[in-house]
Each structure stands twice: as C-alpha cells, then as structure tokens.
Design an enzyme around this catalytic site. Structure first.
Site, short mmCIF file in Angstrom:
data_model
loop_
_atom_site.label_atom_id
_atom_site.label_comp_id
_atom_site.label_asym_id
_atom_site.label_seq_id
_atom_site.Cartn_x
_atom_site.Cartn_y
_atom_site.Cartn_z
N ASN A 268 40.98 -30.42 -18.56
CA ASN A 268 40.46 -28.98 -17.93
C ASN A 268 41.25 -29.55 -16.47
OD1 ASN A 268 38.82 -28.04 -16.26
ND2 ASN A 268 36.91 -28.60 -17.86
N ASP A 289 46.56 -20.54 -12.04
CA ASP A 289 47.11 -19.75 -13.02
C ASP A 289 45.82 -19.50 -13.54
OD1 ASP A 289 47.50 -17.04 -13.54
OD2 ASP A 289 48.93 -17.37 -15.23
N CYS A 329 43.28 -12.73 -11.69
CA CYS A 329 42.88 -12.20 -12.58
C CYS A 329 41.84 -11.39 -13.01
CB CYS A 329 43.67 -12.27 -13.96
SG CYS A 329 43.43 -13.32 -14.90
N1 SAH Z 1 50.29 -19.01 -16.33
C1 SAH Z 1 50.17 -19.08 -17.64
C2 SAH Z 1 48.90 -18.06 -18.26
C3 SAH Z 1 47.47 -18.67 -18.06
S1 SAH Z 1 46.40 -17.80 -18.26
C4 SAH Z 1 51.04 -18.38 -17.54
O1 SAH Z 1 52.08 -17.89 -16.83
O2 SAH Z 1 51.86 -18.09 -19.32
C5 SAH Z 1 44.72 -19.10 -18.58
C6 SAH Z 1 44.72 -20.01 -19.13
O3 SAH Z 1 44.09 -21.27 -18.72
C7 SAH Z 1 44.49 -20.38 -20.83
O4 SAH Z 1 46.03 -21.00 -21.06
C8 SAH Z 1 43.52 -21.15 -21.10
O5 SAH Z 1 43.37 -22.05 -22.07
C9 SAH Z 1 43.52 -22.31 -20.22
N2 SAH Z 1 42.79 -22.71 -19.81
C10 SAH Z 1 41.27 -22.03 -19.83
N3 SAH Z 1 39.81 -22.73 -18.91
C11 SAH Z 1 40.88 -23.71 -18.77
C12 SAH Z 1 40.78 -25.30 -17.70
N4 SAH Z 1 39.16 -25.27 -17.46
N5 SAH Z 1 41.18 -25.99 -17.33
C13 SAH Z 1 42.49 -26.15 -18.13
N6 SAH Z 1 43.00 -24.97 -18.17
C14 SAH Z 1 42.39 -23.36 -18.95
#
Ligand code: SAH
Length: 386
Positions: A268, A289, A329
């Site tokens: 996380n 992101d 986003c």
């Molecule tokens: N940066 C990526 C896209 C990210 S999409 C690219 O360029 O392709 C957002 C991502 O955040 C997803 O893969 C999801 O699994 C992850 N995510 C969501 N909540 C999260 C958290 N609390 N900690 C870590 N990852 C998380």
C-alpha cells in the site's frame, strides 16, 4: 424518426456545446433504447440529433446540432476521421487510443489499438446497438487481426447493459506485445485494467523522462508504466503497487527490457511512504499516479486529503533539486483544485517547490473545450528547490 422533447435548460446546454442531456431536462419521449432520435425544444425548434438511452441519467448523447440529420455513414466517417488524426500524430508507440468517445464525436465509444489488435468498449445503449456496424467499419479501415469487446466496465450497468468480454472479429491472444518508446510490454487485453494499459499517460512518461535521474520511486506503478520508461536514466528504481498481479507484471516487463535495477514491491503506497520516511530513504525522482480518489462529487473532500497526504510525504522524501511527477485522474478534482492541494502539501512539508510543467492526458485522448469533464487527467511536474 423517433423524437425527444427537451426543456429550456437542456437546450441551453446543447447549444453551449455540451453533448449530454440529462433525464431531468427531458420532457417527452417517443423513442426506444438506443435509437437515434431527433431532439426538439419545447417550442418545437430543432436542436439536433442524439443517441437515446431509456436507462441512464444521461438520456441523450448529441451526435449533431441543428435540423439536418447526421449522414447515414456518420459512424464510419467519424471512425475514419478519428484514425486519421491519430496517424497524423505519428506517435512513437504501437499502443494508443484510436477513438476517445465524445472527443471524437462518437459518444461513449472507446477503441484502443494494441499492435495488430483493437479493443473496444461500448458504454451506452446507442453504441452497443451499433457494435456490428462499428466492427465492420473498423475491419475495413484498420484491418486488425482481431477485435475484442472489453464490455465489462461497471458503467454499462447504468445503461441496463450486461458486463461481457467477447471477440467481435478474428482472434485475440491472451498476451499482445506492444512498444512504447523503447519499452516493450506484454499486455493482457482480456483482464488488464482499462483495456490493458494506461495509454493516457504515455506522453507524461515521455515528458518525465526529460527530468528523471538518480534514485526513482514510482508509486502506483501498475504494470510499471513510469518505472520502465524512466529506468534507463536512473541508477535505481523502486516501483510500488498494491496489486500482486501488477507487481508480477512489472518484474516480467523489467526482465523483458533488460532493466535489472528495477525493484517491484506489492505494498500500500500510503504505508510504504511512511516506512520510507521512517528509514530516512531519499529519492531524486518520484512519480505519484494514484487511481481516481474522487469517483463522484461526494468523495471530493476525502480525495483531497488523500492527494495532500501522498504529495506531502513525497515532497519530504525528495532530495533538493529532485523532481516530483504528480497526477490526478479524478475529473471531479479540477486542475486548480489539484494545484492548490499540492501547494498546501508543499507549505506543510516546509519545502520550496517550482512548477516546471502542467500537463494533461495524451493527445490521443483529446479534451473538448466546452466539456470540462473531458479534462480528467492532470499531471504536474515539480522541482524541489530546498
Ligand atoms: N502509473 C501506472 C498507472 C497507475 S493506475 C501507469 O503508468 O501505467 C493506479 C494503480 O494504483 C493501480 O495499478 C492500482 O492497483 C494501484 N493502487 C490503488 N490503490 C493503491 C494503494 N493504496 N497503494 C498502492 N497501489 C494502489
């Protein structure tokens, strides 16, 4: 022809260039699910033509304005125009968005290209009903080896449509090899998030490459989009995502590209940032992101505190002179709200920061100037001065 009468507020909206008319602005309906309808005002004035939904709160999606109906070939014509635009961009990638819904005058239709294959999403009744016609036009214009319908997004339920993934044409493999800049990816179009990759970030990865150096932290990495693109310019890379599956994919993709200095952790991000701070780890480049924290208006306040927390912690972990690439986003969080929240994070962190670039989603995901909802991806590139 089926027709729908709309009230004054809906008419004003349509004339101001917004393609959506809500149920609350519709007065009379003589149409059924997915029809192309004539839209008229309460006083009988023609407003335009639209695709009608009998389930969604967005009842009408405008296709054309004025009295004249769209040409019988409008779907094919607009698909061809959308593809011609993408060709004119001469993108340095074999995966990109070919059709971006409203911004290509094909409301609620998504078409992404992954090499020789296309992945489509039909997100309204009107588009769903026309999928055969759309498929045949795509086959004629783009000559793909296969077309997959990733019709599993939840928004289809709001249209009374089922969630379904199926091949519409040819064959579609479990894995497709694509290239983005110098990075090779294996994409899973059947099960990957969105249609397989976050294509909307491609140009932000290119931009970030101009600044990346030293130790890189890529937080919310998914399949390693930023991590792999920036790795060639960095000494070490730590990619973090909560999904074990995504992390497995980062490792595979790193190996495929010979990037042995990429480490991927299933964690996380909120916890990992705290851990890194406690361990006094420092980075020269950080990418944030996260997924859309504000999926609706009610969630905005909580989302802003999430954005503030991760940006504050990232700014603390950054070395002076280092770069933070920070994204949102959520279309419910505007650019100015996002800039304000990052500014507040900088103030609370006690750091001085300059704004190097203000960016949006890539040009293959165009923004409509009259439709603020279409400017959903914000990307700020910041430099920590001290
Ligand atoms: N940066 C990526 C896209 C990210 S999409 C690219 O360029 O392709 C957002 C991502 O955040 C997803 O893969 C999801 O699994 C992850 N995510 C969501 N909540 C999260 C958290 N609390 N900690 C870590 N990852 C998380």
């Amino acid at each position: 022809m089926p027709s729908v009468v709309i009230g004054r507020r809906g008419e004003d909206r349509a004339r101001a260039g917004h393609p959506w008319i809500y149920r609350s602005d519709v007065e009379e309906v003589e149409a059924s699910a997915g029809d192309l309808v004539q839209v008229v005002s309460g006083r009988g004035r023609p407003v335009g033509h639209a695709l009608f939904s009998d389930e969604s709160e967005i009842m009408l999606r405008m296709i054309s304005h004025g009295a004249k109906p769209p040409a019988a070939t409008f779907l094919r014509d607009r698909l061809a125009a959308a593809m011609a635009y993408r060709e004119s961009l001469a993108l340095d990638a074999t995966a990109y968005r070919l059709v971006h819904g409203e911004a290509d005058r094909l409301p609620s239709l998504i078409v992404d290209r992954y090499g020789d294959y296309l992945v489509v999403q039909a997100l309204s009744q009107g588009i769903d009903r026309r999928l055969r016609e759309i498929t045949s036009a795509l086959v004629d214009i783009a000559r793909p080896k296969g077309i997959l319908a990733r019709n599993d997004p939840r928004v289809r339920l709001l249209e009374g449509l089922e969630q379904r993934v199926e091949v519409l044409h040819g064959e579609v493999p479990e894995r497709i090899e694509v290239r983005e800049g110098v990075v090779q990816y294996q994409v899973d179009p059947w099960r990957g998030q969105k249609t397989g990759l976050f294509l909307d970030q491609r140009e932000n990865r290119e931009a970030a490459l101009r600044y990346a150096r030293g130790r890189l932290l890529d937080a919310f990495s998914y399949n390693g989009g930023f991590a792999l693109a920036l790795a060639p310019k960095c000494d070490s890379v730590l990619a973090v995502d909560i999904s074990e599956d995504a992390v497995a994919r980062i490792r595979e993709n790193a190996a495929r590209n010979g990037l042995a200095h990429v480490e991927a952790r299933a964690m996380n991000v909120f916890d990992e940032l705290r851990e890194l701070e406690r361990a006094a780890t420092r980075f020269d480049t950080i990418v944030l992101d996260p997924p859309a924290f504000a999926k609706n208006k009610a969630a905005v306040r909580k989302a802003l505190s999430g954005y503030k927390e991760i940006n504050l912690r990232a700014l603390k972990l950054l070395q002076p002179g280092g770069f933070l690439v920070t994204c949102s986003c959520s279309y419910n969080v505007s650019e100015s709200m996002f800039v304000d929240i990052v500014a507040a994070a900088a103030a609370d962190a006690g750091v001085e920061v300059s704004l190097v670039e203000k960016r949006a989603q890539g040009r293959d995901h165009p923004i409509l100037i009259n439709v603020p909802e279409t400017y959903y991806l914000k990307c700020l590139i910041l430099r920590k001065l001290a």
